[in-house]
Design a protein around this motif. Structure first.
Motif, PDB file in Angstrom:
ATOM      1  N   LEU A 148       0.849  -1.184   0.000  1.00 31.90           N
ATOM      2  CA  LEU A 148       0.000   0.000   0.000  1.00 31.90           C
ATOM      3  C   LEU A 148       0.887   1.237   0.000  1.00 31.90           C
ATOM      4  O   LEU A 148       1.850   1.324   0.764  1.00 31.90           O
ATOM      5  CB  LEU A 148      -0.889   0.017   1.242  1.00 31.90           C
ATOM      6  CG  LEU A 148      -1.903  -1.106   1.359  1.00 31.90           C
ATOM      7  CD1 LEU A 148      -2.556  -1.082   2.735  1.00 31.90           C
ATOM      8  CD2 LEU A 148      -2.945  -0.999   0.274  1.00 31.90           C
ATOM      9  N   LEU A 149       0.578   2.191  -0.868  1.00 35.43           N
ATOM     10  CA  LEU A 149       1.366   3.413  -0.973  1.00 35.43           C
ATOM     11  C   LEU A 149       0.479   4.640  -0.877  1.00 35.43           C
ATOM     12  O   LEU A 149      -0.599   4.681  -1.461  1.00 35.43           O
ATOM     13  CB  LEU A 149       2.094   3.478  -2.321  1.00 35.43           C
ATOM     14  CG  LEU A 149       3.154   2.446  -2.615  1.00 35.43           C
ATOM     15  CD1 LEU A 149       3.638   2.597  -4.045  1.00 35.43           C
ATOM     16  CD2 LEU A 149       4.313   2.584  -1.649  1.00 35.43           C
ATOM     17  N   SER A 150       0.968   5.629  -0.191  1.00 35.21           N
ATOM     18  CA  SER A 150       0.289   6.917  -0.183  1.00 35.21           C
ATOM     19  C   SER A 150       0.635   7.633  -1.491  1.00 35.21           C
ATOM     20  O   SER A 150       1.544   7.225  -2.223  1.00 35.21           O
ATOM     21  CB  SER A 150       0.772   7.758   1.006  1.00 35.21           C
ATOM     22  OG  SER A 150       2.128   8.120   0.823  1.00 35.21           O
ATOM     23  N   ASN A 151      -0.074   8.716  -1.766  1.00 33.43           N
ATOM     24  CA  ASN A 151       0.229   9.505  -2.952  1.00 33.43           C
ATOM     25  C   ASN A 151       1.673   9.999  -2.922  1.00 33.43           C
ATOM     26  O   ASN A 151       2.354   9.988  -3.951  1.00 33.43           O
ATOM     27  CB  ASN A 151      -0.726  10.698  -3.065  1.00 33.43           C
ATOM     28  CG  ASN A 151      -2.121  10.291  -3.452  1.00 33.43           C
ATOM     29  OD1 ASN A 151      -2.356   9.198  -3.956  1.00 33.43           O
ATOM     30  ND2 ASN A 151      -3.076  11.177  -3.222  1.00 33.43           N
ATOM     31  N   ALA A 152       2.150  10.425  -1.769  1.00 33.49           N
ATOM     32  CA  ALA A 152       3.516  10.946  -1.653  1.00 33.49           C
ATOM     33  C   ALA A 152       4.548   9.853  -1.946  1.00 33.49           C
ATOM     34  O   ALA A 152       5.538  10.099  -2.629  1.00 33.49           O
ATOM     35  CB  ALA A 152       3.750  11.527  -0.262  1.00 33.49           C
ATOM     36  N   GLU A 153       4.313   8.664  -1.422  1.00 26.23           N
ATOM     37  CA  GLU A 153       5.239   7.555  -1.667  1.00 26.23           C
ATOM     38  C   GLU A 153       5.214   7.151  -3.142  1.00 26.23           C
ATOM     39  O   GLU A 153       6.270   6.890  -3.742  1.00 26.23           O
ATOM     40  CB  GLU A 153       4.880   6.364  -0.781  1.00 26.23           C
ATOM     41  CG  GLU A 153       5.100   6.630   0.694  1.00 26.23           C
ATOM     42  CD  GLU A 153       4.418   5.624   1.594  1.00 26.23           C
ATOM     43  OE1 GLU A 153       5.073   5.195   2.570  1.00 26.23           O
ATOM     44  OE2 GLU A 153       3.246   5.257   1.343  1.00 26.23           O
ATOM     45  N   ALA A 154       4.029   7.128  -3.742  1.00 26.41           N
ATOM     46  CA  ALA A 154       3.903   6.797  -5.157  1.00 26.41           C
ATOM     47  C   ALA A 154       4.588   7.860  -6.008  1.00 26.41           C
ATOM     48  O   ALA A 154       5.258   7.543  -6.999  1.00 26.41           O
ATOM     49  CB  ALA A 154       2.438   6.666  -5.546  1.00 26.41           C
ATOM     50  N   LEU A 155       4.444   9.118  -5.628  1.00 24.45           N
ATOM     51  CA  LEU A 155       5.081  10.213  -6.360  1.00 24.45           C
ATOM     52  C   LEU A 155       6.595  10.061  -6.348  1.00 24.45           C
ATOM     53  O   LEU A 155       7.252  10.212  -7.385  1.00 24.45           O
ATOM     54  CB  LEU A 155       4.662  11.556  -5.762  1.00 24.45           C
ATOM     55  CG  LEU A 155       5.266  12.807  -6.389  1.00 24.45           C
ATOM     56  CD1 LEU A 155       4.954  12.884  -7.877  1.00 24.45           C
ATOM     57  CD2 LEU A 155       4.745  14.052  -5.675  1.00 24.45           C
ATOM     58  N   LYS A 156       7.155   9.742  -5.212  1.00 24.53           N
ATOM     59  CA  LYS A 156       8.609   9.568  -5.106  1.00 24.53           C
ATOM     60  C   LYS A 156       9.087   8.444  -6.038  1.00 24.53           C
ATOM     61  O   LYS A 156      10.034   8.617  -6.803  1.00 24.53           O
ATOM     62  CB  LYS A 156       9.003   9.243  -3.667  1.00 24.53           C
ATOM     63  CG  LYS A 156      10.479   9.034  -3.481  1.00 24.53           C
ATOM     64  CD  LYS A 156      10.820   8.702  -2.044  1.00 24.53           C
ATOM     65  CE  LYS A 156      12.312   8.460  -1.900  1.00 24.53           C
ATOM     66  NZ  LYS A 156      12.675   8.029  -0.569  1.00 24.53           N
ATOM     67  N   ILE A 157       8.404   7.325  -6.000  1.00 23.04           N
ATOM     68  CA  ILE A 157       8.795   6.177  -6.821  1.00 23.04           C
ATOM     69  C   ILE A 157       8.639   6.499  -8.307  1.00 23.04           C
ATOM     70  O   ILE A 157       9.525   6.216  -9.116  1.00 23.04           O
ATOM     71  CB  ILE A 157       7.949   4.935  -6.446  1.00 23.04           C
ATOM     72  CG1 ILE A 157       8.333   4.467  -5.047  1.00 23.04           C
ATOM     73  CG2 ILE A 157       8.129   3.815  -7.463  1.00 23.04           C
ATOM     74  CD1 ILE A 157       7.383   3.454  -4.450  1.00 23.04           C
ATOM     75  N   LEU A 158       7.519   7.121  -8.666  1.00 22.09           N
ATOM     76  CA  LEU A 158       7.265   7.409 -10.076  1.00 22.09           C
ATOM     77  C   LEU A 158       8.193   8.493 -10.618  1.00 22.09           C
ATOM     78  O   LEU A 158       8.595   8.443 -11.785  1.00 22.09           O
ATOM     79  CB  LEU A 158       5.803   7.802 -10.273  1.00 22.09           C
ATOM     80  CG  LEU A 158       5.244   7.603 -11.668  1.00 22.09           C
ATOM     81  CD1 LEU A 158       5.457   6.174 -12.165  1.00 22.09           C
ATOM     82  CD2 LEU A 158       3.774   7.950 -11.713  1.00 22.09           C
ATOM     83  N   LYS A 159       8.552   9.465  -9.785  1.00 22.13           N
ATOM     84  CA  LYS A 159       9.526  10.479 -10.216  1.00 22.13           C
ATOM     85  C   LYS A 159      10.865   9.823 -10.540  1.00 22.13           C
ATOM     86  O   LYS A 159      11.482  10.128 -11.561  1.00 22.13           O
ATOM     87  CB  LYS A 159       9.723  11.536  -9.112  1.00 22.13           C
ATOM     88  CG  LYS A 159       8.708  12.630  -9.140  1.00 22.13           C
ATOM     89  CD  LYS A 159       8.817  13.591  -7.971  1.00 22.13           C
ATOM     90  CE  LYS A 159      10.148  14.259  -7.818  1.00 22.13           C
ATOM     91  NZ  LYS A 159      10.167  15.256  -6.733  1.00 22.13           N
ATOM     92  N   GLU A 160      11.305   8.925  -9.666  1.00 20.42           N
ATOM     93  CA  GLU A 160      12.564   8.223  -9.904  1.00 20.42           C
ATOM     94  C   GLU A 160      12.477   7.378 -11.175  1.00 20.42           C
ATOM     95  O   GLU A 160      13.410   7.371 -11.984  1.00 20.42           O
ATOM     96  CB  GLU A 160      12.918   7.337  -8.702  1.00 20.42           C
ATOM     97  CG  GLU A 160      13.262   8.128  -7.462  1.00 20.42           C
ATOM     98  CD  GLU A 160      13.333   7.286  -6.194  1.00 20.42           C
ATOM     99  OE1 GLU A 160      13.076   6.058  -6.254  1.00 20.42           O
ATOM    100  OE2 GLU A 160      13.636   7.859  -5.125  1.00 20.42           O
ATOM    101  N   HIS A 161      11.354   6.688 -11.361  1.00 15.42           N
ATOM    102  CA  HIS A 161      11.160   5.871 -12.563  1.00 15.42           C
ATOM    103  C   HIS A 161      11.175   6.747 -13.818  1.00 15.42           C
ATOM    104  O   HIS A 161      11.815   6.404 -14.815  1.00 15.42           O
ATOM    105  CB  HIS A 161       9.836   5.107 -12.484  1.00 15.42           C
ATOM    106  CG  HIS A 161       9.442   4.482 -13.778  1.00 15.42           C
ATOM    107  ND1 HIS A 161      10.013   3.329 -14.243  1.00 15.42           N
ATOM    108  CD2 HIS A 161       8.552   4.882 -14.723  1.00 15.42           C
ATOM    109  CE1 HIS A 161       9.494   3.032 -15.426  1.00 15.42           C
ATOM    110  NE2 HIS A 161       8.602   3.967 -15.731  1.00 15.42           N
ATOM    111  N   SER A 162      10.470   7.875 -13.781  1.00 20.75           N
ATOM    112  CA  SER A 162      10.396   8.738 -14.965  1.00 20.75           C
ATOM    113  C   SER A 162      11.758   9.324 -15.312  1.00 20.75           C
ATOM    114  O   SER A 162      12.082   9.479 -16.495  1.00 20.75           O
ATOM    115  CB  SER A 162       9.362   9.844 -14.778  1.00 20.75           C
ATOM    116  OG  SER A 162       9.764  10.767 -13.801  1.00 20.75           O
ATOM    117  N   GLU A 163      12.560   9.647 -14.304  1.00 24.88           N
ATOM    118  CA  GLU A 163      13.915  10.154 -14.568  1.00 24.88           C
ATOM    119  C   GLU A 163      14.769   9.086 -15.246  1.00 24.88           C
ATOM    120  O   GLU A 163      15.492   9.381 -16.200  1.00 24.88           O
ATOM    121  CB  GLU A 163      14.567  10.620 -13.262  1.00 24.88           C
ATOM    122  CG  GLU A 163      13.947  11.890 -12.713  1.00 24.88           C
ATOM    123  CD  GLU A 163      14.372  12.213 -11.291  1.00 24.88           C
ATOM    124  OE1 GLU A 163      15.254  11.520 -10.728  1.00 24.88           O
ATOM    125  OE2 GLU A 163      13.790  13.157 -10.724  1.00 24.88           O
TER     126      GLU A 163
END
Length: 123
Positions: free
Chosen positions: A14-29
Motif C-alpha cells: 500500500l502506498l500513499s500519494n507521496a510515496e507513489a510520487l517519489k517512486i514514479l519520479k525516480e522511474h520517470s527520470e
C-alpha cells in the motif's frame, strides 16, 4: 499512440500519494535518461500525484512511521496520508479498517501528527 507499459510485479505494498510520487519520479527520470521520453501514462499519473499529494515527499516515510507507531493498519495510514484530515470527525471516517475506535486523546495525537506533515493544497 504510446506503447503498452510492461510491468513485472515483484511486491505489493500500500502506498500513499507521496510515496507513489517519489517512486514514479525516480522511474520517470530513469526512463527519460534511457529513452529520452516518458510514457503518456506515467506523465498523467505524475500530474495527478502532483495535483493531489498533500505530504512533502521527503517526509512521507517519517510520517508513515509515526502512524505505524500508533498502531494503525496500513489501509488507515494510506487514507490519512492521502486525505490529511483536519478534524476528529474527518479522521474517524478514515479509520473504518481499525478493529476499535481510538480514544479522543489518541485521535487528537493523530491530528497533531497530520498537521505536522500535511501541507496546504497546491491548487
Amino acid at each position: 499512440m504510446s506503447l503498452p507499459l510492461k510491468v513485472k510485479v515483484e511486491k505489493v505494498k500500500l502506498l500513499s500519494n507521496a510515496e507513489a510520487l517519489k517512486i514514479l519520479k525516480e522511474h520517470s527520470e530513469r526512463e527519460r535518461e534511457k529513452t529520452g521520453a516518458v510514457s503518456l501514462l506515467v506523465q498523467r499519473v505524475l500530474e495527478y500525484l502532483y495535483k493531489f499529494n498533500k505530504v512533502q515527499v521527503e517526509k512521507a516515510e517519517e510520517f508513515a512511521e509515526k502512524l505505524v507507531a500508533i498502531g494503525l493498519r496500513g489501509e488507515s495510514i494510506v487514507m490519512i496520508m492521502n486525505m490529511c484530515p483536519r478534524s476528529v470527525d474527518e479522521l474517524l471516517t478514515l479509520l473504518v479498517y481499525e478493529e476499535r475506535v481510538p480514544e479522543k486523546e489518541q485521535l487528537e495525537r493523530m491530528l497533531g501528527i497530520v498537521s505536522e506533515y500535511c501541507v496546504e493544497s497546491r491548487e
